[in-house]
Scaffold this motif. Structure first.
Motif, PDB file in Angstrom:
ATOM      1  N   LEU A   1     -40.141 -18.474  40.639  1.00 47.10           N
ATOM      2  CA  LEU A   1     -40.840 -19.420  41.526  1.00 47.10           C
ATOM      3  C   LEU A   1     -39.988 -19.734  42.749  1.00 47.10           C
ATOM      4  N   ALA A   2     -38.693 -19.943  42.538  1.00 44.20           N
ATOM      5  CA  ALA A   2     -37.802 -20.246  43.662  1.00 44.20           C
ATOM      6  C   ALA A   2     -37.759 -19.082  44.656  1.00 44.20           C
ATOM      7  N   VAL A   3     -37.696 -17.866  44.149  1.00 49.38           N
ATOM      8  CA  VAL A   3     -37.670 -16.694  45.027  1.00 49.38           C
ATOM      9  C   VAL A   3     -38.971 -16.609  45.819  1.00 49.38           C
ATOM     10  N   LEU A   4     -40.090 -16.703  45.130  1.00 47.79           N
ATOM     11  CA  LEU A   4     -41.378 -16.543  45.807  1.00 47.79           C
ATOM     12  C   LEU A   4     -41.674 -17.690  46.764  1.00 47.79           C
ATOM     13  N   ILE A   5     -41.412 -18.913  46.336  1.00 50.49           N
ATOM     14  CA  ILE A   5     -41.644 -20.073  47.201  1.00 50.49           C
ATOM     15  C   ILE A   5     -40.765 -19.997  48.438  1.00 50.49           C
ATOM     16  N   GLY A   6     -39.501 -19.611  48.249  1.00 48.62           N
ATOM     17  CA  GLY A   6     -38.598 -19.471  49.391  1.00 48.62           C
ATOM     18  C   GLY A   6     -38.998 -18.343  50.314  1.00 48.62           C
ATOM     19  N   LYS A   7     -39.323 -17.207  49.734  1.00 48.06           N
ATOM     20  CA  LYS A   7     -39.686 -16.027  50.530  1.00 48.06           C
ATOM     21  C   LYS A   7     -40.965 -16.268  51.322  1.00 48.06           C
ATOM     22  N   LEU A   8     -41.895 -17.034  50.745  1.00 47.86           N
ATOM     23  CA  LEU A   8     -43.144 -17.330  51.432  1.00 47.86           C
ATOM     24  C   LEU A   8     -43.017 -18.489  52.417  1.00 47.86           C
ATOM     25  N   GLY A   9     -41.852 -19.138  52.441  1.00 46.72           N
ATOM     26  CA  GLY A   9     -41.629 -20.240  53.375  1.00 46.72           C
ATOM     27  C   GLY A   9     -42.385 -21.503  53.005  1.00 46.72           C
ATOM     28  N   LEU A  10     -42.653 -21.702  51.730  1.00 49.18           N
ATOM     29  CA  LEU A  10     -43.342 -22.908  51.271  1.00 49.18           C
ATOM     30  C   LEU A  10     -42.301 -24.003  51.118  1.00 49.18           C
ATOM     31  N   ASP A  11     -42.180 -24.835  52.130  1.00 48.08           N
ATOM     32  CA  ASP A  11     -41.038 -25.751  52.201  1.00 48.08           C
ATOM     33  C   ASP A  11     -41.390 -27.206  51.970  1.00 48.08           C
ATOM     34  N   ASN A  12     -42.382 -27.455  51.112  1.00 47.49           N
ATOM     35  CA  ASN A  12     -42.672 -28.848  50.745  1.00 47.49           C
ATOM     36  C   ASN A  12     -43.282 -28.885  49.350  1.00 47.49           C
ATOM     37  N   ALA A  13     -43.342 -30.075  48.785  1.00 47.44           N
ATOM     38  CA  ALA A  13     -43.792 -30.246  47.407  1.00 47.44           C
ATOM     39  C   ALA A  13     -45.234 -29.790  47.208  1.00 47.44           C
ATOM     40  N   VAL A  14     -46.100 -30.124  48.141  1.00 44.13           N
ATOM     41  CA  VAL A  14     -47.515 -29.769  47.990  1.00 44.13           C
ATOM     42  C   VAL A  14     -47.693 -28.259  48.012  1.00 44.13           C
ATOM     43  N   ALA A  15     -47.082 -27.589  48.969  1.00 49.64           N
ATOM     44  CA  ALA A  15     -47.218 -26.133  49.076  1.00 49.64           C
ATOM     45  C   ALA A  15     -46.633 -25.443  47.845  1.00 49.64           C
ATOM     46  N   GLY A  16     -45.450 -25.872  47.408  1.00 55.84           N
ATOM     47  CA  GLY A  16     -44.832 -25.273  46.224  1.00 55.84           C
ATOM     48  C   GLY A  16     -45.644 -25.521  44.970  1.00 55.84           C
ATOM     49  N   GLY A  17     -46.147 -26.748  44.827  1.00 57.05           N
ATOM     50  CA  GLY A  17     -46.958 -27.085  43.658  1.00 57.05           C
ATOM     51  C   GLY A  17     -48.273 -26.333  43.629  1.00 57.05           C
ATOM     52  N   TRP A  18     -48.933 -26.241  44.778  1.00 60.34           N
ATOM     53  CA  TRP A  18     -50.208 -25.527  44.853  1.00 60.34           C
ATOM     54  C   TRP A  18     -50.028 -24.046  44.506  1.00 60.34           C
ATOM     55  N   PHE A  19     -48.994 -23.439  45.064  1.00 58.22           N
ATOM     56  CA  PHE A  19     -48.710 -22.033  44.792  1.00 58.22           C
ATOM     57  C   PHE A  19     -48.445 -21.819  43.295  1.00 58.22           C
ATOM     58  N   ALA A  20     -47.624 -22.671  42.707  1.00 52.32           N
ATOM     59  CA  ALA A  20     -47.305 -22.540  41.284  1.00 52.32           C
ATOM     60  C   ALA A  20     -48.546 -22.777  40.421  1.00 52.32           C
ATOM     61  N   LEU A  21     -49.389 -23.710  40.829  1.00 52.63           N
ATOM     62  CA  LEU A  21     -50.631 -23.973  40.105  1.00 52.63           C
ATOM     63  C   LEU A  21     -51.515 -22.727  40.075  1.00 52.63           C
ATOM     64  N   VAL A  22     -51.681 -22.087  41.220  1.00 51.85           N
ATOM     65  CA  VAL A  22     -52.506 -20.880  41.290  1.00 51.85           C
ATOM     66  C   VAL A  22     -51.907 -19.780  40.414  1.00 51.85           C
ATOM     67  N   LEU A  23     -50.586 -19.582  40.502  1.00 51.57           N
ATOM     68  CA  LEU A  23     -49.944 -18.567  39.651  1.00 51.57           C
ATOM     69  C   LEU A  23     -50.155 -18.875  38.173  1.00 51.57           C
ATOM     70  N   ALA A  24     -50.010 -20.139  37.798  1.00 48.60           N
ATOM     71  CA  ALA A  24     -50.154 -20.524  36.396  1.00 48.60           C
ATOM     72  C   ALA A  24     -51.573 -20.283  35.898  1.00 48.60           C
ATOM     73  N   VAL A  25     -52.552 -20.658  36.700  1.00 49.88           N
ATOM     74  CA  VAL A  25     -53.940 -20.470  36.276  1.00 49.88           C
ATOM     75  C   VAL A  25     -54.264 -18.987  36.137  1.00 49.88           C
ATOM     76  N   VAL A  26     -53.847 -18.202  37.117  1.00 50.62           N
ATOM     77  CA  VAL A  26     -54.198 -16.778  37.099  1.00 50.62           C
ATOM     78  C   VAL A  26     -53.430 -16.027  36.009  1.00 50.62           C
ATOM     79  N   PHE A  27     -52.117 -16.197  35.975  1.00 49.78           N
ATOM     80  CA  PHE A  27     -51.311 -15.382  35.069  1.00 49.78           C
ATOM     81  C   PHE A  27     -51.119 -16.000  33.694  1.00 49.78           C
ATOM     82  N   ARG A  28     -50.738 -17.254  33.628  1.00 48.16           N
ATOM     83  CA  ARG A  28     -50.452 -17.852  32.319  1.00 48.16           C
ATOM     84  C   ARG A  28     -51.737 -18.151  31.555  1.00 48.16           C
ATOM     85  N   THR A  29     -52.675 -18.852  32.203  1.00 46.09           N
ATOM     86  CA  THR A  29     -53.928 -19.148  31.520  1.00 46.09           C
ATOM     87  C   THR A  29     -54.684 -17.862  31.229  1.00 46.09           C
TER      88      THR A  29
END
Length: 141
Positions: free
Chosen positions: A74-102
């Motif tokens: 998550l740190a690599v992807l969030i950093g590489k994508l330039g997601l530099d705030n809590a909302v952007a990082g959380g939203w990105f992780a939420l989408v990844l979790a729903v698609v891949f984990r769920t």
């Protein structure tokens, strides 16, 4: 594999805090008074069954490694994508979790014939834990 070049730039404190948050969420999520009793009933186990499970570190170590690797990726992807705030990082992780984990839980538990409750409880945990990790990493980016 250009994204791997971001590893030296990782905020390791953010990764550590994301890992700790993920572990804490799992601890609370699966407490008997929260969702643990429902989860145990859904998998057909009792608290006593789980206490008598052999494995010790063989159970906990792979789970902790997976949680740590999730925080690092998550740190690599969030950093590489330039997601530099809590909302952007959380939203990105939420989408990844729903698609891949769920998605993984739905597929594997469906074919294994496990009750829907197991899928919902485990997926819910993964979505909350990964989103929290993304919030932390995004906020500290």
């Amino acid at each position: 594999m250009d994204w791997l070049s971001y590893i030296p730039q990782i905020n390791w404190l953010a990764v550590l805090l994301a890992f700790i948050a993920s572990m804490a969420i799992g601890f609370v999520w699966y407490l008997p008074a929260v969702l643990g009793n429902r989860w145990m009933a859904a998998i057909g186990k009792t608290e006593e069954d789980l206490k008598n499970t052999e494995g010790g570190a063989g159970i906990w170590l792979p789970m902790m490694v997976a949680a740590a690797l999730t925080a690092v990726l998550l740190a690599v992807l969030i950093g590489k994508l330039g997601l530099d705030n809590a909302v952007a990082g959380g939203w990105f992780a939420l989408v990844l979790a729903v698609v891949f984990r769920t998605g993984g839980h739905v597929i594997h538990n469906g074919f294994a014939g496990r009750p829907v409750a197991v899928t919902l409880i485990d997926s819910g945990h993964d979505v909350v834990a990964m989103t929290a990790a993304g919030v932390i990493i995004g906020a500290m980016s």
